[in-house]
Design a protein around this motif. Structure first.
Motif, mmCIF file in Angstrom:
data_model
loop_
_atom_site.group_PDB
_atom_site.id
_atom_site.type_symbol
_atom_site.label_atom_id
_atom_site.label_comp_id
_atom_site.label_asym_id
_atom_site.label_seq_id
_atom_site.Cartn_x
_atom_site.Cartn_y
_atom_site.Cartn_z
ATOM 1 N N TYR A 175 22.389 97.682 22.229
ATOM 2 C CA TYR A 175 22.162 98.856 23.072
ATOM 3 C C TYR A 175 22.994 98.748 24.348
ATOM 4 O O TYR A 175 23.614 99.720 24.790
ATOM 5 C CB TYR A 175 20.680 98.957 23.452
ATOM 6 N N ALA A 176 22.977 97.556 24.955
ATOM 7 C CA ALA A 176 23.708 97.351 26.205
ATOM 8 C C ALA A 176 25.210 97.520 25.996
ATOM 9 O O ALA A 176 25.907 98.121 26.825
ATOM 10 C CB ALA A 176 23.399 95.966 26.764
ATOM 11 N N LEU A 177 25.712 96.987 24.884
ATOM 12 C CA LEU A 177 27.139 97.103 24.585
ATOM 13 C C LEU A 177 27.556 98.562 24.490
ATOM 14 O O LEU A 177 28.576 98.977 25.049
ATOM 15 C CB LEU A 177 27.446 96.379 23.272
ATOM 16 N N LEU A 178 26.761 99.348 23.799
ATOM 17 C CA LEU A 178 27.108 100.746 23.607
ATOM 18 C C LEU A 178 26.875 101.585 24.854
ATOM 19 O O LEU A 178 27.334 102.724 24.929
ATOM 20 C CB LEU A 178 26.324 101.313 22.423
ATOM 21 N N GLN A 179 26.190 101.021 25.832
ATOM 22 C CA GLN A 179 26.047 101.686 27.124
ATOM 23 C C GLN A 179 27.121 101.230 28.110
ATOM 24 O O GLN A 179 27.117 101.626 29.272
ATOM 25 C CB GLN A 179 24.657 101.407 27.709
ATOM 26 N N GLY A 180 28.035 100.378 27.631
ATOM 27 C CA GLY A 180 29.135 99.931 28.478
ATOM 28 C C GLY A 180 28.775 98.804 29.422
ATOM 29 O O GLY A 180 29.505 98.545 30.389
ATOM 30 N N GLU A 181 27.681 98.096 29.150
ATOM 31 C CA GLU A 181 27.284 96.994 30.022
ATOM 32 C C GLU A 181 28.068 95.724 29.665
ATOM 33 O O GLU A 181 28.593 95.587 28.558
ATOM 34 C CB GLU A 181 25.772 96.751 29.903
ATOM 35 N N ASP A 182 28.123 94.795 30.594
ATOM 36 C CA ASP A 182 28.936 93.579 30.437
ATOM 37 C C ASP A 182 28.174 92.537 29.620
ATOM 38 O O ASP A 182 27.614 91.581 30.159
ATOM 39 C CB ASP A 182 29.305 93.025 31.814
ATOM 40 N N VAL A 183 28.185 92.701 28.308
ATOM 41 C CA VAL A 183 27.454 91.772 27.444
ATOM 42 C C VAL A 183 28.146 90.411 27.368
ATOM 43 O O VAL A 183 27.503 89.400 27.049
ATOM 44 C CB VAL A 183 27.284 92.360 26.025
ATOM 45 N N ALA A 274 22.365 104.053 18.088
ATOM 46 C CA ALA A 274 22.982 103.504 19.293
ATOM 47 C C ALA A 274 24.425 103.987 19.441
ATOM 48 O O ALA A 274 24.887 104.285 20.550
ATOM 49 C CB ALA A 274 22.930 101.976 19.250
ATOM 50 N N MET A 275 25.138 104.073 18.326
ATOM 51 C CA MET A 275 26.525 104.524 18.381
ATOM 52 C C MET A 275 26.608 105.982 18.821
ATOM 53 O O MET A 275 27.465 106.364 19.629
ATOM 54 C CB MET A 275 27.190 104.349 17.017
ATOM 55 N N ALA A 276 25.722 106.810 18.297
ATOM 56 C CA ALA A 276 25.722 108.217 18.696
ATOM 57 C C ALA A 276 25.447 108.352 20.189
ATOM 58 O O ALA A 276 26.084 109.149 20.887
ATOM 59 C CB ALA A 276 24.681 108.990 17.886
ATOM 60 N N GLU A 277 24.514 107.573 20.687
ATOM 61 C CA GLU A 277 24.187 107.637 22.113
ATOM 62 C C GLU A 277 25.376 107.208 22.969
ATOM 63 O O GLU A 277 25.589 107.730 24.064
ATOM 64 C CB GLU A 277 22.976 106.755 22.405
ATOM 65 N N HIS A 278 26.149 106.270 22.469
ATOM 66 C CA HIS A 278 27.339 105.808 23.190
ATOM 67 C C HIS A 278 28.331 106.947 23.432
ATOM 68 O O HIS A 278 29.028 106.972 24.452
ATOM 69 C CB HIS A 278 28.007 104.690 22.388
ATOM 70 N N PHE A 279 28.373 107.907 22.493
ATOM 71 C CA PHE A 279 29.338 109.000 22.599
ATOM 72 C C PHE A 279 28.734 110.279 23.180
ATOM 73 O O PHE A 279 29.407 111.309 23.222
ATOM 74 C CB PHE A 279 29.978 109.274 21.234
ATOM 75 N N ARG A 280 27.490 110.220 23.638
ATOM 76 C CA ARG A 280 26.903 111.392 24.290
ATOM 77 C C ARG A 280 27.727 111.836 25.509
ATOM 78 O O ARG A 280 27.943 113.042 25.709
ATOM 79 C CB ARG A 280 25.456 111.113 24.690
ATOM 80 N N PRO A 281 28.193 110.907 26.367
ATOM 81 C CA PRO A 281 29.020 111.347 27.507
ATOM 82 C C PRO A 281 30.274 112.107 27.076
ATOM 83 O O PRO A 281 30.727 113.004 27.785
ATOM 84 C CB PRO A 281 29.370 110.031 28.209
ATOM 85 N N PHE A 282 30.838 111.743 25.916
ATOM 86 C CA PHE A 282 31.990 112.492 25.396
ATOM 87 C C PHE A 282 31.600 113.936 25.102
ATOM 88 O O PHE A 282 32.291 114.881 25.509
ATOM 89 C CB PHE A 282 32.521 111.834 24.120
ATOM 90 N N ALA A 283 30.482 114.109 24.384
ATOM 91 C CA ALA A 283 30.038 115.454 24.012
ATOM 92 C C ALA A 283 29.724 116.293 25.245
ATOM 93 O O ALA A 283 30.029 117.493 25.294
ATOM 94 C CB ALA A 283 28.812 115.359 23.103
ATOM 95 N N GLU A 284 29.123 115.671 26.246
ATOM 96 C CA GLU A 284 28.792 116.397 27.469
ATOM 97 C C GLU A 284 30.045 116.735 28.268
ATOM 98 O O GLU A 284 30.147 117.813 28.868
ATOM 99 C CB GLU A 284 27.813 115.568 28.295
ATOM 100 N N ALA A 285 31.018 115.805 28.282
ATOM 101 C CA ALA A 285 32.273 116.073 28.989
ATOM 102 C C ALA A 285 33.024 117.233 28.336
ATOM 103 O O ALA A 285 33.606 118.085 29.021
ATOM 104 C CB ALA A 285 33.144 114.818 29.003
ATOM 105 N N LEU A 286 33.007 117.289 27.013
ATOM 106 C CA LEU A 286 33.660 118.391 26.304
ATOM 107 C C LEU A 286 32.996 119.718 26.658
ATOM 108 O O LEU A 286 33.673 120.717 26.920
ATOM 109 C CB LEU A 286 33.594 118.141 24.797
ATOM 110 N N PHE A 287 31.676 119.730 26.692
ATOM 111 C CA PHE A 287 30.949 120.949 27.052
ATOM 112 C C PHE A 287 31.281 121.383 28.483
ATOM 113 O O PHE A 287 31.463 122.574 28.762
ATOM 114 C CB PHE A 287 29.443 120.721 26.915
ATOM 115 N N ASN A 288 31.381 120.414 29.387
ATOM 116 C CA ASN A 288 31.631 120.709 30.802
ATOM 117 C C ASN A 288 33.110 120.912 31.124
ATOM 118 O O ASN A 288 33.478 121.050 32.290
ATOM 119 C CB ASN A 288 31.069 119.582 31.671
ATOM 120 N N GLN A 289 33.958 120.892 30.082
ATOM 121 C CA GLN A 289 35.402 121.077 30.228
ATOM 122 C C GLN A 289 36.042 119.982 31.081
ATOM 123 O O GLN A 289 37.041 120.204 31.765
ATOM 124 C CB GLN A 289 35.726 122.469 30.792
ATOM 125 N N GLU A 290 35.488 118.794 31.008
ATOM 126 C CA GLU A 290 36.075 117.621 31.672
ATOM 127 C C GLU A 290 36.957 116.909 30.639
ATOM 128 O O GLU A 290 36.627 115.852 30.116
ATOM 129 C CB GLU A 290 34.966 116.705 32.191
#
Length: 406
Positions: A175-183, A274-290
């Motif tokens: 979970y931590a790895l997919l959240q970008g934490e320093d495992v 866990a993998m899907a949650e890791h890419f949630r920021p991507f989906a939100e960035a696409l929606f927000n046109q970031e």
């Protein structure tokens, strides 16, 4: 599945349920193939004490523990959410299901048994009215809701601050790895050895006799429990299910040795939720046109083209419905990769064919904007699914293709 007994002698039963929906249904025996599964129909079933429903953030399999009587200390203390509803179990049968596989009134008995038998489990219980309390544990995709709470600092800090003498569970490290934490900062000796890749329980479903003083949870959409957030004093350790291991295969008589065939390539294993949650920021960035932010999730060789592709197709639609859900779809890797290549040759998608193989393909990240049911009923006018090919790279999981599928 064979009906099991749930009583004072057999208080706990763990179940492993297939699921292709975003709901956990707990219902009574009289609801079998008898409910109108529209929003209004399910709301009526809840009012009639036929159903208790929990919304899921991912259409993934369900590991749950059904408890007759009070949940124990660990089961309660590891919960990050809870919700309560009442069930009329006067017929003496309880059903726990992934979605509406048990209750849907448009399915016949043969289809239910042959196609959906692994989606629900029934129990024989003492007839009566019960308070059903559903606890969300860390093995559920819904557990990632803790990462969006105010003051969240990460899985590793939470565990380190509250479990300093314990080894880090393998699931928590993932979970931590997919959240970008320093495992990598955690010494190998501080990490528990894998337990046959067994995932922890996602839910505890507690049955206690109902009383007039019971407090029931508010409802969302008229039938889903509005789950109350809980704050565990310590980071959960995870509760492993019991009694779910398959029987060992029966040994066959020895056969004459044959030349070994080359092993068929397989896609790597992966924790879907866990993998899907890791890419949630991507989906939100696409929606927000970031788009610059979204492009960072792609392999380096595709980022420039991905930025242009997303910008053009996103801006073709001035209005989008918000992100409804995101999940990892893992079908037949060979067939899916072949389909990506074929669609790329027809200029239907953006794809990096030279970067994707059966060996590194992890599946498709699917981002759903809007709800299909709302679109089908005319409540919304826009509905979109964005598919992204996912591969394993030296820098971790990255996107190697994208397609706006509807």
């Amino acid at each position: 599945m064979t009906q099991q007994k749930l009583n004072t002698r057999n208080r706990r039963v763990d179940v492993d349920l297939d699921n292709e929906s975003t709901a956990l249904f707990v219902s009574n025996g009289s609801s079998k193939r008898s409910l109108d599964c529209t929003t209004d129909g399910l709301a009526k079933a809840v009012a009639a004490k036929q159903l208790v429903a929990v919304n899921l953030d991912q259409d993934d399999g369900i590991f749950a523990r059904v408890v007759f009587g009070q949940a124990n200390k660990q089961e309660r203390e590891e919960a990050i959410e809870q919700g309560c509803g009442k069930l009329d179990l006067s017929v003496g049968v309880l059903a726990v299901a992934g979605g509406n596989a048990y209750v849907f009134n448009e399915i016949d008995a043969k289809e239910q048994e042959e196609e959906y038998g692994e989606y629900f489990q029934t129990f024989e219980v003492t007839p009566g009215e019960y308070l059903v309390t559903v606890y969300t544990l860390m093995g559920s995709y819904n557990a990632f809701r803790v990462t969006r709470r105010e003051g969240w600092k990460g899985f590793l800090p939470w565990f380190r601050q509250t479990r300093s003498r314990k080894k880090f569970p393998g699931w928590l490290m993932e979970y931590a790895l997919l959240q970008g934490e320093d495992v990598d900062a955690i010494p190998e000796g501080k990490i528990e050895e894998d337990n046959d890749d067994q995932e922890p329980l996602g839910f505890v479903i507690q049955l206690t006799p109902a009383t007039d003083q019971d407090e029931l949870s508010p409802l969302e959409r008229g039938y889903q429990l509005d789950m109350e957030p809980l704050e565990p004093e310590k980071c959960p350790l995870g509760i492993l299910p019991k009694g779910l291991s398959e029987q060992a295969a029966i040994e066959e008589p020895p056969k004459k040795a044959e030349p070994k065939k080359p092993a068929k390539a397989k896609a790597p294993s992966v924790d879907k939720k866990a993998m899907a949650e890791h890419f949630r920021p991507f989906a939100e960035a696409l929606f927000n046109q970031e788009f610059d932010k979204a492009a960072e999730f792609f392999i380096e060789s595709l980022r420039g083209e991905a930025l242009e592709y997303m910008t053009i197709r996103r801006q073709r639609r001035s209005r989008w419905e918000p992100l409804n859900k995101i999940w990892l779809s893992r079908g037949n890797a060979e067939e899916t990769v072949s389909e990506w290549r074929s669609e790329f040759e027809k200029d239907y998608n953006l794809f990096a064919p030279d970067e994707v193989s059966i060996e590194n393909y992890l599946g498709d990240i699917r981002c759903e904007y809007g709800k299909s049911s709302a679109y089908a009923s005319g409540k919304i006018r826009r509905y979109l699914i964005v598919d992204c090919a996912l591969i394993q790279t030296a820098d971790g999981p990255k996107l190697a293709g994208i397609y706006f599928s509807s």
